[in-house]
Design an enzyme around this catalytic site. Structure first.
Site, mmCIF file in Angstrom:
data_model
loop_
_atom_site.group_PDB
_atom_site.id
_atom_site.type_symbol
_atom_site.label_atom_id
_atom_site.label_comp_id
_atom_site.label_asym_id
_atom_site.label_seq_id
_atom_site.Cartn_x
_atom_site.Cartn_y
_atom_site.Cartn_z
ATOM 1 N N LYS A 49 -4.997 -4.943 -4.885
ATOM 2 C CA LYS A 49 -4.406 -3.994 -5.828
ATOM 3 C C LYS A 49 -4.501 -2.574 -5.263
ATOM 4 C CE LYS A 49 -4.686 -2.433 -10.592
ATOM 5 N NZ LYS A 49 -5.361 -2.575 -11.883
ATOM 6 N N GLU A 50 -5.661 -2.247 -4.740
ATOM 7 C CA GLU A 50 -5.868 -0.934 -4.139
ATOM 8 C C GLU A 50 -4.933 -0.729 -2.944
ATOM 9 O OE1 GLU A 50 -9.508 0.596 -1.588
ATOM 10 O OE2 GLU A 50 -10.022 0.448 -3.714
#
Length: 135
Positions: A49-50
């Site tokens: 996600k990051e």
């Protein structure tokens, strides 16, 4: 390191209700990113996600391939293949999200970076990061 502030996701931050907010602020405030891709990287939903957010930032990104082949990342082989197979089986994760993660990882693997495949211990990684902080 002088001039470089590091950010690591800790288990406590991942469980915190403020973890996403903190991460978003760090990404927003950063001018450049050094992403260390290791064998277990794609296992982590938080890391993927990051990475997607970092890739969307449009800022300078330098990948470090730590004990993984860039081509294995790019073509989803080995631990990357297994991790994405697990993500696809997980009904809690939307297929579009898995596709975003896959695309972000593939784009990262296409970038020029440091290949520390076969490096013993963390000394080469530390040396690499010291070179970046001097630049």
């Amino acid at each position: 390191m002088r001039g470089v502030r590091t950010f690591f996701d800790t288990e406590a931050q991942k469980r915190s209700p403020f973890g996403d907010l903190h991460r978003d602020r760090v990404i927003e405030a950063s001018r450049a990113f050094v992403v260390v891709l290791s064998k277990g990287y794609a296992d982590s939903r938080s890391c993927l996600k990051e990475l997607t957010e970092i890739m969307q930032s449009g800022r300078l990104i330098l990948p470090i391939f730590y004990d993984v082949q860039p081509s294995d990342v790019r073509h989803e082989r080995g631990p990357f293949e297994a991790a994405f197979r697990q993500h696809e089986k997980n009904n809690e994760i939307e297929k579009t999200v898995v596709k975003e993660w896959r695309d972000a990882l593939r784009c990262m693997a296409e970038m020029a970076g440091f290949d520390l495949t076969g490096s013993e211990g963390r000394k080469p990684l530390k040396s690499c990061l010291e070179q970046i902080s001097v630049a």
